[in-house]
Design a protein around this motif. Structure first.
Motif, PDB file in Angstrom:
ATOM      1  N   MET A 111      -8.013  -6.341  -3.638  1.00  7.91           N
ATOM      2  CA  MET A 111      -8.599  -5.442  -1.976  1.00  7.91           C
ATOM      3  C   MET A 111      -7.194  -5.462  -1.283  1.00  7.91           C
ATOM      4  SD  MET A 111     -12.282  -7.712  -1.765  1.00  7.91           S
ATOM      5  CE  MET A 111     -11.612  -9.212  -2.710  1.00  7.91           C
ATOM      6  N   TRP A 112      -6.718  -4.323  -1.039  1.00 10.56           N
ATOM      7  CA  TRP A 112      -5.571  -3.973  -0.190  1.00 10.56           C
ATOM      8  C   TRP A 112      -6.054  -3.311   1.261  1.00 10.56           C
ATOM      9  CZ3 TRP A 112      -0.644  -4.820  -2.210  1.00 10.56           C
ATOM     10  CH2 TRP A 112       0.445  -4.135  -1.555  1.00 10.56           C
ATOM     11  N   ARG A 113      -5.641  -4.043   2.032  1.00  8.36           N
ATOM     12  CA  ARG A 113      -6.190  -3.749   3.507  1.00  8.36           C
ATOM     13  C   ARG A 113      -5.433  -2.684   4.188  1.00  8.36           C
ATOM     14  NH1 ARG A 113      -5.769  -7.620   7.450  1.00  8.36           N
ATOM     15  NH2 ARG A 113      -7.864  -7.656   8.437  1.00  8.36           N
ATOM     16  N   ALA A 114      -6.177  -1.928   4.721  1.00 11.63           N
ATOM     17  CA  ALA A 114      -5.617  -0.678   5.398  1.00 11.63           C
ATOM     18  C   ALA A 114      -5.107  -0.972   6.801  1.00 11.63           C
ATOM     19  CB  ALA A 114      -6.590   0.386   5.194  1.00 11.63           C
ATOM     20  N   PHE A 115      -5.166  -2.134   7.199  1.00 10.24           N
ATOM     21  CA  PHE A 115      -4.851  -2.293   8.502  1.00 10.24           C
ATOM     22  C   PHE A 115      -3.243  -2.327   8.840  1.00 10.24           C
ATOM     23  CE2 PHE A 115      -4.368  -5.525  12.048  1.00 10.24           C
ATOM     24  CZ  PHE A 115      -4.963  -5.020  13.159  1.00 10.24           C
ATOM     25  N   VAL A 116      -2.624  -1.298   8.795  1.00  8.17           N
ATOM     26  CA  VAL A 116      -1.438  -1.234   8.786  1.00  8.17           C
ATOM     27  C   VAL A 116      -0.851  -0.163   9.955  1.00  8.17           C
ATOM     28  CG1 VAL A 116       0.663  -0.330   7.659  1.00  8.17           C
ATOM     29  CG2 VAL A 116      -1.138  -1.540   6.445  1.00  8.17           C
ATOM     30  N   TYR A 117      -0.314  -0.439  10.899  1.00  9.18           N
ATOM     31  CA  TYR A 117       0.283   0.099  12.079  1.00  9.18           C
ATOM     32  C   TYR A 117       1.801   0.095  12.459  1.00  9.18           C
ATOM     33  CZ  TYR A 117      -1.072  -3.628  14.818  1.00  9.18           C
ATOM     34  OH  TYR A 117      -1.456  -4.949  15.528  1.00  9.18           O
ATOM     35  N   LYS A 118       2.533   0.942  12.725  1.00  9.36           N
ATOM     36  CA  LYS A 118       3.784   0.620  13.403  1.00  9.36           C
ATOM     37  C   LYS A 118       3.920   0.716  14.808  1.00  9.36           C
ATOM     38  CE  LYS A 118       5.998   2.797   9.077  1.00  9.36           C
ATOM     39  NZ  LYS A 118       4.738   2.863   8.421  1.00  9.36           N
ATOM     40  N   ALA A 119       5.016  -0.042  15.280  1.00  3.15           N
ATOM     41  CA  ALA A 119       5.205   0.144  16.798  1.00  3.15           C
ATOM     42  C   ALA A 119       5.818   1.394  17.291  1.00  3.15           C
ATOM     43  CB  ALA A 119       6.132  -1.201  17.284  1.00  3.15           C
ATOM     44  N   ASP A 120       4.941   2.217  18.115  1.00  2.00           N
ATOM     45  CA  ASP A 120       5.325   3.508  18.237  1.00  2.00           C
ATOM     46  C   ASP A 120       5.007   3.837  19.652  1.00  2.00           C
ATOM     47  OD1 ASP A 120       6.133   5.978  18.655  1.00  2.00           O
ATOM     48  OD2 ASP A 120       5.019   6.781  16.920  1.00  2.00           O
ATOM     49  N   PRO A 121       5.859   3.548  20.599  1.00  2.00           N
ATOM     50  CA  PRO A 121       5.178   3.967  21.885  1.00  2.00           C
ATOM     51  C   PRO A 121       4.657   5.332  22.300  1.00  2.00           C
ATOM     52  CG  PRO A 121       7.609   3.801  21.991  1.00  2.00           C
ATOM     53  CD  PRO A 121       7.083   3.501  20.557  1.00  2.00           C
ATOM     54  N   ASN A 122       5.060   6.329  21.632  1.00  2.61           N
ATOM     55  CA  ASN A 122       4.894   7.593  21.752  1.00  2.61           C
ATOM     56  C   ASN A 122       3.903   7.992  20.810  1.00  2.61           C
ATOM     57  OD1 ASN A 122       6.938   8.013  23.638  1.00  2.61           O
ATOM     58  ND2 ASN A 122       8.445   8.204  22.262  1.00  2.61           N
ATOM     59  N   GLY A 123       3.421   7.048  19.924  1.00  6.44           N
ATOM     60  CA  GLY A 123       2.182   7.572  19.042  1.00  6.44           C
ATOM     61  C   GLY A 123       0.907   7.090  19.372  1.00  6.44           C
ATOM     62  N   ASP A 124      -0.074   6.970  18.447  1.00  4.90           N
ATOM     63  CA  ASP A 124      -1.254   6.561  18.638  1.00  4.90           C
ATOM     64  C   ASP A 124      -1.739   5.812  17.456  1.00  4.90           C
ATOM     65  OD1 ASP A 124      -4.231   6.260  18.983  1.00  4.90           O
ATOM     66  OD2 ASP A 124      -4.672   8.330  19.255  1.00  4.90           O
ATOM     67  N   ARG A 125      -1.811   4.347  17.793  1.00  2.48           N
ATOM     68  CA  ARG A 125      -2.195   3.425  16.845  1.00  2.48           C
ATOM     69  C   ARG A 125      -3.684   4.207  15.934  1.00  2.48           C
ATOM     70  NH1 ARG A 125      -3.060  -2.770  18.030  1.00  2.48           N
ATOM     71  NH2 ARG A 125      -4.628  -3.172  16.670  1.00  2.48           N
ATOM     72  N   TYR A 126      -4.504   4.642  16.698  1.00  3.75           N
ATOM     73  CA  TYR A 126      -5.721   5.078  16.109  1.00  3.75           C
ATOM     74  C   TYR A 126      -5.417   6.112  14.904  1.00  3.75           C
ATOM     75  CZ  TYR A 126     -10.644   7.474  16.677  1.00  3.75           C
ATOM     76  OH  TYR A 126     -11.566   7.608  16.352  1.00  3.75           O
ATOM     77  N   LYS A 127      -4.339   6.746  14.758  1.00  2.83           N
ATOM     78  CA  LYS A 127      -3.963   7.421  13.459  1.00  2.83           C
ATOM     79  C   LYS A 127      -3.323   6.779  12.592  1.00  2.83           C
ATOM     80  CE  LYS A 127      -2.303  11.242  14.890  1.00  2.83           C
ATOM     81  NZ  LYS A 127      -1.269  12.427  15.785  1.00  2.83           N
ATOM     82  N   ALA A 128      -3.023   5.475  12.651  1.00  4.20           N
ATOM     83  CA  ALA A 128      -1.880   4.973  11.669  1.00  4.20           C
ATOM     84  C   ALA A 128      -2.770   4.526  10.251  1.00  4.20           C
ATOM     85  CB  ALA A 128      -1.415   3.485  12.356  1.00  4.20           C
ATOM     86  N   GLY A 129      -4.049   4.205  10.337  1.00  3.67           N
ATOM     87  CA  GLY A 129      -4.397   4.016   8.911  1.00  3.67           C
ATOM     88  C   GLY A 129      -4.497   5.116   8.042  1.00  3.67           C
TER      89      GLY A 129
END
Length: 701
Positions: free
Chosen positions: A324-342
């Motif tokens: 079971m490989w978790r998709a909770f992955v996100y990078k630190a991007d001040p100009n991005g949107d963490r919503y889109k990361a997964g």
């Protein structure tokens, strides 16, 4: 003389099955207290006079023991176990390969004077035994005893975020129930009670350690400790799983790398999996949190999630285990949107994962908020089994001090329409495999269990554990039905009290949303501990751990623009949802600030401005808690006094903290809106600076 009489009365009470001990919550929903009501007592007593079991095995013995314990408790009379049917009042356990149920399903029905629990497998008989007892505990008539049911997902998992040192990450009910220092020599009786509770709601998998994993669990020392748990759980149909640290080959294996494409690393995992199965023959598999929030993973070696997951899956190839490989992955991007990361991380790999891999996706795109739209990954990876991850522990819902019944949250996600195959393509149909034909299906719940005597800290936290299990088995059940079951099995069977408590449950989640994050606000909780309000947080270790990153309040308005004019996170959803949520006027108010930066003066459907509505929602949340307090007080005579007092005191804490949330958020956002609090609402009796100081004190370590 009076003292002697009191002692005699006490002795008589104990002898006839009464108890002077208060209900401490330990028995959960398996209390089996005697049924009241003469007519029902007579009907049940004549219907269940003996248990017929013709075969012997550990799992059948567990089922028989549960039936005997349950029936004797509910009926108040001894119910014998026998090998031959008498034809009168028998409960018969019957294996039948022709039953129209799945491998874990069961069919309970009346045949003459007998009650038949029929199934294809012993697991089905076990679940059916609990199903019969639930029917009786909830006072259902015998005329309705015709139940055919099978689980809708294959892996029904409870994830424990427990650490080797006995702590529990995001745990609010004491320390870990796993006594690692005592295992494997000492088997705490609580392990069996835990297994009983999970089996009663159909949970068949337990991940015993934190996703922020210690490599120590890959050592022989700890594998034998886990084996001891597996031995207890096995007769209850529960398999054990482990969270693994991706760099274990380096940490405990002596290798210089954990590169998934390195042959030595692959061989290490092959040998480790072989060792695990030699110790635990029915081991379930691995859970992996990789390249997320500082945890190591394949990307550290310029490899992909597919490379990492498939390496582990290949090591599992000779065995009946999964990854079971978790998709909770996100990078630190001040100009991005963490919503889109997964979506951005995993969508490109659809169809490339090994068949033994399930991608485990949180219900929403951010992180277990009081309300979130469903993750856009659901429906967008038709060639990759996606399993749901819910959080039972109340990381963002007031911990164990707030009464929040989470079934409506779970149902809201499961019933959401993805539109990927037209209207009616629900998230639940993605998860159960019916939409895309997944051959493996699963659902995971992050445990809220700890060492507290009542298991979950807040007594009503048990209802969230119960609700998760019931929905993992059958996501078509309603929140109301599940609430009523738990209340009758755990708190009271008095009809008016049941109705009142159910009303509290059904309003509690919306109340929490209103006093914490109304109209689509999100992630404005206290830094790190996620407790209490901190909407002013503007600096942290990374930008997406601040509140300003999410609410984006300014002089013009508030909210995160995720339409084409903003981050365009909406492009990850089906066109029907893009058209609905992409237009301000068409967006449901519950998601308004998730997708739009909205003017303070924007007119809501009820004619109020956005600012006014925001104020009314915060104040309304507090009012709802006050109503919950009054309702709970009204059932005092129908609920165990100690338990009632416990919940009553926690509701007072919840009221105080709801007021804290209200005052903090209204006063803070007012610094941007520059608008008055509506005249008919009482003004806070403390300043914003006073509230900030209170939060600062909470953050002290």
């Amino acid at each position: 003389m009076r003292r002697s009489l009191a002692l005699v009365l006490l002795l008589v009470s104990v002898l006839v099955g009464g108890s002077t001990r208060a209900d401490d919550g330990y028995r959960l929903w398996l209390k089996y207290d005697r049924i009241q009501g003469a007519a029902l007592q007579r009907a049940y007593a004549t219907a269940f006079t003996a248990i017929v079991n013709t075969e012997s095995s550990p799992m059948r013995q567990v089922a028989v023991e549960e039936l005997q314990t349950g029936l004797q408790g509910l009926l108040g009379t001894k119910v014998p176990v026998q090998k031959q049917a008498s034809g009168k009042g028998d409960v018969v356990l019957q294996l039948n390969a022709q039953e129209q149920v799945g491998q874990e399903g069961y069919h309970i029905y009346r045949k003459g004077n007998q009650t038949i629990i029929a199934a294809k497998t012993e697991k089905g008989l076990l679940y059916g035994s609990f199903g019969l007892l639930r029917h009786l505990q909830t006072l259902r008539p015998l005329s309705e005893l015709n139940i055919t049911t099978s689980p809708k997902v294959q892996y029904r998992v409870l994830n424990h975020w427990d650490n080797p040192n006995g702590t529990v990450e995001r745990g609010y009910a004491g320390s870990s129930i796993w006594k690692w220092y005592d295992l494997p020599q000492v088997i705490d009786p609580r392990y069996k009670e835990y297994a009983r509770a999970n089996a009663s709601i159909g949970i068949n998998a337990t991940v015993v350690n934190n996703v922020n994993a210690s490599a120590r669990f890959m050592t022989a020392e700890y594998l034998h400790k886990v084996k001891a748990l597996a031995d207890v759980f096995r007769p209850y149909g529960i398999r054990v799983y482990l969270s693994v640290r991706f760099t274990a080959p380096r940490n405990v294996g002596g290798l210089s790398t954990a590169d998934p494409l390195d042959p030595a690393v692959q061989q290490w995992w092959n040998e480790k999996v072989k060792e695990i199965y030699s110790i635990i023959p029915d081991f379930g598999g691995f859970v992996v949190k990789a390249n997320s929030e500082g945890e190591p993973g394949p990307q550290d070696y310029n490899r992909t999630h597919v490379d990492g997951a498939n390496m582990l899956a290949k090591a599992m190839a000779p065995y009946d285990g999964i990854v079971m490989w978790r998709a909770f992955v996100y990078k630190a991007d001040p100009n991005g949107d963490r919503y889109k990361a997964g979506y951005e991380e995993f969508k490109p790999f659809d169809g490339q994962f090994d068949p033994k891999v399930l991608v485990q996706v949180k219900n929403g795109p951010i992180d277990f908020q009081p309300r979130e739209p469903f993750s856009p990954l659901f429906g967008q990876m038709p060639q990759t089994p996606l399993m749901m991850e819910f959080q039972l522990t109340q990381e963002y819902l007031g911990f164990a001090t707030h009464l929040v019944y989470e079934a409506p949250l779970f149902k809201e996600t499961l019933d959401s329409d993805t539109y990927v195959k037209g209207p009616g393509s629900t998230v639940a149909e993605v998860v159960d495999g019916s939409l895309h034909g997944y051959t493996r299906t699963g659902m995971a719940g992050v445990s809220n269990i700890g060492s507290d005597r009542n298991w979950t800290g807040h007594p009503v936290g048990q209802a969230n554990w119960y609700a998760y299990g019931r929905l993992a088995w059958d996501h078509t059940l309603s929140s109301e039905q599940i609430a009523e079951e738990w209340i009758k099995m755990t708190l009271t069977r008095q009809p008016q009290a049941v109705a009142t408590i159910k009303s509290i449950f059904m309003e509690s989640r919306e109340a929490a949303v209103n006093y914490m994050t109304p109209l689509g606000l999100h992630h404005i909780m206290g830094e790190s501990i996620h407790y209490g309000p901190q909407p002013w947080l503007e600096k942290s270790q990374r930008p997406d751990w601040t509140s300003l990153y999410y609410h984006r309040a300014d002089a013009q308005g508030i909210g995160f623009d995720r339409t084409k004019t903003g981050s365009n996170a909406l492009s990850q959803y089906a066109p029907e949802l893009q058209q609905q949520w992409g237009v301000l006027e068409n967006t449901p108010e519950k998601y308004l600030l998730w997708f739009h930066h909205v003017s303070w003066s924007y007119k809501m459907d009820n004619g109020r401005t956005l600012w006014e509505e925001l104020c009314y929602r915060y104040y309304g949340g507090v009012n709802s808690v006050e109503q919950m307090i009054r309702q709970w007080d009204s059932v005092k005579g129908s609920v165990d006094p100690e338990l009632h007092a416990d919940v009553a005191s926690r509701l007072q804490i919840q009221k105080r903290e709801a007021e804290w949330w209200r005052d903090a958020c209204v006063l803070y956002f007012q610094t941007y809106s520059k608008r008055p609090i509506p005249d008919d609402l009482p003004k806070p009796d403390r300043t914003l600076e006073e509230i900030k100081e209170l939060v600062r004190i909470y953050q002290l370590r």
